[in-house]
Design an enzyme around this catalytic site. Structure first.
Site, PDB file in Angstrom:
ATOM      1  N   GLU A  45       0.802  -1.095   0.051  1.00  0.00           N
ATOM      2  CA  GLU A  45       0.049   0.008   0.175  1.00  0.00           C
ATOM      3  C   GLU A  45       0.987   1.204  -0.020  1.00  0.00           C
ATOM      4  O   GLU A  45       1.723   1.495   0.785  1.00  0.00           O
ATOM      5  CB  GLU A  45      -0.849   0.000   1.164  1.00  0.00           C
ATOM      6  CG  GLU A  45      -1.833   1.026   1.332  1.00  0.00           C
ATOM      7  CD  GLU A  45      -3.044   1.003   2.421  1.00  0.00           C
ATOM      8  OE1 GLU A  45      -3.777   1.753   2.579  1.00  0.00           O
ATOM      9  OE2 GLU A  45      -2.588   0.085   3.376  1.00  0.00           O
ATOM     10  N   LYS A 114      -9.093   3.088  -2.686  1.00  0.00           N
ATOM     11  CA  LYS A 114      -9.313   2.480  -1.549  1.00  0.00           C
ATOM     12  C   LYS A 114     -10.902   2.972  -0.851  1.00  0.00           C
ATOM     13  O   LYS A 114     -11.217   3.730  -1.085  1.00  0.00           O
ATOM     14  CB  LYS A 114      -8.273   2.697  -0.553  1.00  0.00           C
ATOM     15  CG  LYS A 114      -8.593   1.781   0.696  1.00  0.00           C
ATOM     16  CD  LYS A 114      -7.289   1.873   1.725  1.00  0.00           C
ATOM     17  CE  LYS A 114      -7.191   1.075   2.828  1.00  0.00           C
ATOM     18  NZ  LYS A 114      -6.103   1.167   3.893  1.00  0.00           N
ATOM     19  N   CYS A 175      -5.804  -3.504   1.966  1.00  0.00           N
ATOM     20  CA  CYS A 175      -5.342  -3.452   3.463  1.00  0.00           C
ATOM     21  C   CYS A 175      -6.863  -3.678   4.244  1.00  0.00           C
ATOM     22  O   CYS A 175      -7.607  -4.815   4.482  1.00  0.00           O
ATOM     23  CB  CYS A 175      -4.791  -2.252   3.909  1.00  0.00           C
ATOM     24  SG  CYS A 175      -3.857  -2.631   5.346  1.00  0.00           S
ATOM     25  N   SER A 357      21.716  -0.645  33.770  1.00  0.00           N
ATOM     26  CA  SER A 357      21.642  -0.704  35.246  1.00  0.00           C
ATOM     27  C   SER A 357      21.766  -2.170  35.803  1.00  0.00           C
ATOM     28  O   SER A 357      21.849  -2.041  37.239  1.00  0.00           O
ATOM     29  CB  SER A 357      20.089  -0.111  35.579  1.00  0.00           C
ATOM     30  OG  SER A 357      19.073  -1.236  35.271  1.00  0.00           O
TER      31      SER A 357
END
Length: 706
Positions: A45, A114, A175, A357
């Site tokens: 896309e 789309k 999509c 750490s």
């Protein structure tokens, strides 16, 4: 008569607004597809401009440069004799659409806009695009002159149509349309479309890959047909990692699976499939055929081209494959590591600086960099020339070839243990041992002189010297003293990131890595502008529970025994004075909530969309065997009070890899106010009313028992 078709789909590591790079990757994918015998190529896309352009879609430049790339594609000899399906934004009658442009031999066949836009979570497509709402209708699109000069076409069809070649029929969905309740592939399949294509811009979320695969296999199980899914891959400029998983399916089975995580910028899948398998599969589903006899037809664009060859009897067919999924721990080891690689090479920095750490979070972050180095070495070993060129640029050595992940890690990762008078020997040794095992360039330093200097300024101005609660001070004093230590560490981290390589006679600067996990961010258990403030945070969307599973995986996969002692040690910030040389402060005691409880809270708050009252009602049932109604109420109130009190910290969170749907990322994903009435009077009163009713009922039940 030909009936075997070879089709190609791909996953491309496109980059927002990198028109030159995007063009080259598209051309390379088409070249590979043709070399593999494909006569149809599907791309992701919005691949021409890159999916994540966001508000750049408003700019006329984005439309112009997309058209220029389209012109270059039309003109290239690489695109001849193959149907090319590319994605780009197009303005039609002053309305901007997210489109597929399908062309063959310098002629545009169809522009398909789309029809269902993604507009939830991280997606904001309705902000920039308008959905095409005229089902099964097309209009004439007047081509810009630069395209007319190449195609010799004045207008082309624009809208909801399908392609009818000499041997088959092809239909597009884009999509989100696959995820909608009435996906276009249903009616297209009923109308005789045999090949469905889906161009996606779908990002990684832990445990999500199966949903995509299930949707595609179910679509072709019910309706028959061939389904191609293309997707973007990699980091195209923000918090998301697009995770590939390109695929080709037919009649409910997978025939080609693309990688979910990879350093390859271009990945092309092909499959050779028999159209007669689709036709015979459909012919025996009577319910489908009855529905097909009533469906409204799609406009068909006739294409004088065949996907099959006349002489294809000896052409071997592709075989079904079983989809291989990664475990969540494997997804963490691969996705954020690939995201870090894209961020490093595209930001043109020389490596990473990580405050280490000796705890799980910073240890997991170090392991992600080590995993990145492992993937880089593997990619180079398998001949990836782009990765080799990038790593040589990063280390500033044109003849360098990485072979050992530890050696590469020593070049690109600087770790630093910043001790204070409140640090224990155990955390110092754990950090040092892990750094030695992964090979990072490790620095040990003490921040006490800087902390004393800052506090000295305060004492000089005010005449007051705050002390820790353990030494008789108030909670205000204690918190301020803890925050000074944390913020001094951030300042030192950025200083060393800028000048560490300079001090070693090497060029460039380092990206500072943050290591606050999603649980701590959600509750605000961090100091604003401390080491949680960094350039990027690869674990900021991942829970403590998932991080521990990932660290355990690293113990076994990368043979890092130092992680074992990190896993069994209690999580601690080490900002308060030690008690007899031992840690006196733990994260869960500080937060007043366990990590296990937090994992429930954030799922209910974000995914189940619950406020205080709804969460109380749900937990009343979930925890009925371990908590009284009063205890549940107290826990919910405590969580929402702390969460709302610290929500302002979300506005300054370091950009983090988006890994889960419960992310509290204030910038794009979890949009909330950051100034709350932290007393929640109305909501908490509703909870209190319910608790009192339940307690009254419980007393009555007890009174009625002899």
């Amino acid at each position: 008569m030909g009936r075997k078709v070879t089709v190609a789909t791909c996953a491309l590591n496109q980059w927002a607004l990198d028109f030159e790079g995007n063009l080259q990757r598209i051309l390379k994918s088409i070249e590979i597809a043709k070399h593999k015998g494909a006569r149809y190529r599907l791309g992701p896309e919005l691949e021409i401009c890159g999916y994540g352009c966001w508000d750049h879609y408003y700019e006329s430049d984005t439309l112009l440069h997309s058209l220029q790339v389209l012109a270059a594609l039309l003109e290239s000899p690489v695109t001849q004799d193959i149907i090319c399906d590319v994605g780009m934004p197009i303005m039609h009658r002053n309305v901007r659409y997210n489109c597929r442009v399908i062309f063959l031999n310098r002629k545009i066949l169809l522009i398909r806009p789309k029809m269902a836009l993604a507009n939830e979570g991280n997606y904001r497509e309705l902000r920039w695009f308008t959905p095409w709402s005229r089902s099964r209708q097309t209009e004439e699109y007047f081509l810009p002159r630069m395209i007319q000069d190449l195609t010799k076409q004045e207008t082309v069809p624009f809208g909801d149509a399908v392609l009818s070649t000499r041997d088959t029929c092809i239909g597009s969905e884009v999509c989100e349309e696959l995820w909608t309740p009435r996906s276009p592939h249903v009616d297209m399949g009923l109308d005789g479309v045999e090949i469905f294509t889906n161009a996606s811009g779908s990002h990684h979320v832990l445990r999500k890959a199966h949903a995509r695969v299930d949707l595609v296999t179910m679509a072709t199980t019910k309706n028959g047909g061939i389904y191609l899914l293309a997707n973007q891959k990699g980091c195209d400029g923000d918090r998301l990692y697009y995770d590939g998983c390109a695929l080709i399916a037919m009649n409910g089975s997978i025939f080609a699976q693309g990688s979910q995580f990879s350093l390859d910028d271009v990945e092309v899948l092909t499959a050779t499939l028999d159209l007669e398998d689709v036709r015979s599969y459909r012919a025996e589903i009577s319910s489908r055929n009855l529905a097909a006899s009533k469906v409204s037809p799609y406009p068909r664009v006739k294409v004088d081209f065949a996907l099959s060859c006349h002489d294809d009897l000896l052409e071997p067919l592709s075989e079904p494959v079983e989809w291989k999924y990664h475990s969540p721990a494997e997804e963490i080891s691969l996705g954020p590591a690939c995201w870090l690689w894209d961020f490093l090479r595209r930001s043109q920095q020389a490596g990473f600086f990580l405050p280490l750490s000796g705890g799980v979070d910073s240890g997991a972050t170090a392991c992600l960099v080590y995993s990145m180095c492992h993937q880089v070495c593997e990619a180079v070993k398998h001949g990836n020339q782009e990765v080799l060129a990038d790593v040589r640029t990063i280390v500033n050595q044109t003849s360098y070839t990485p072979q050992d992940p530890r050696e590469l890690c020593g070049r690109v990762l600087t770790t630093c243990y910043m001790a204070s008078e409140n640090s224990s020997r155990e955390t110092c040794s754990r950090a040092r041992d892990l750094a030695q095992q992964i090979g990072s360039h490790h620095i040990g330093l003490n921040i006490d002189p800087a902390v004393k200097a800052v506090m000295g300024i305060f004492s000089l101005v005010t005449g007051k010297s705050p002390v820790f609660a353990a030494h008789g001070g108030s909670s205000r004093e204690s918190l301020a003293l803890q925050n000074v230590q944390a913020r001094v560490r951030m300042v030192i981290a950025y200083l060393f990131a800028q000048l560490s390589l300079w001090s070693r006679g090497a060029p460039g600067r380092l990206l500072v890595l943050g290591s606050a996990n999603v649980d701590e961010s959600l509750l605000g258990y961090l100091t604003k502008y401390d080491c949680s403030s960094a350039d990027v945070n690869p674990i900021g969307g991942i829970s403590k529970t998932d991080l521990r599973a990932f660290v355990q995986l690293c113990v076994e996969r990368f043979e890092l025994p130092a992680l074992q002692s990190i896993l069994v040690a209690p999580a601690t910030a080490e900002l308060e004075p030690l008690a007899h040389g031992r840690v006196s402060q733990t994260d869960e005691e500080d937060m007043g909530v366990t990590y296990a409880e937090l994992s429930v809270y954030w799922r209910l708050r974000k995914i189940a969309k619950m406020g205080p009252y709804s969460m109380f009602c749900r937990l009343l049932y979930m925890w009925k065997d371990v908590c009284t109604p009063r205890q549940v109420a107290d826990k919910v109130k405590r969580f929402f009070s702390k969460y709302s009190m610290n929500r302002h910290k979300m506005t300054t969170l370091t950009p983090a890899y988006h890994a889960e749907s419960y992310s509290p990322d204030d910038n794009r994903f979890d949009l909330r106010p950051f100034l709350y009435n932290t007393r929640w009077p109305w909501q908490f009163r509703c909870i209190e009313t319910q608790v009192l009713q339940l307690e009254r009922r419980q007393r009555q039940d007890l009174d009625g028992v002899d």
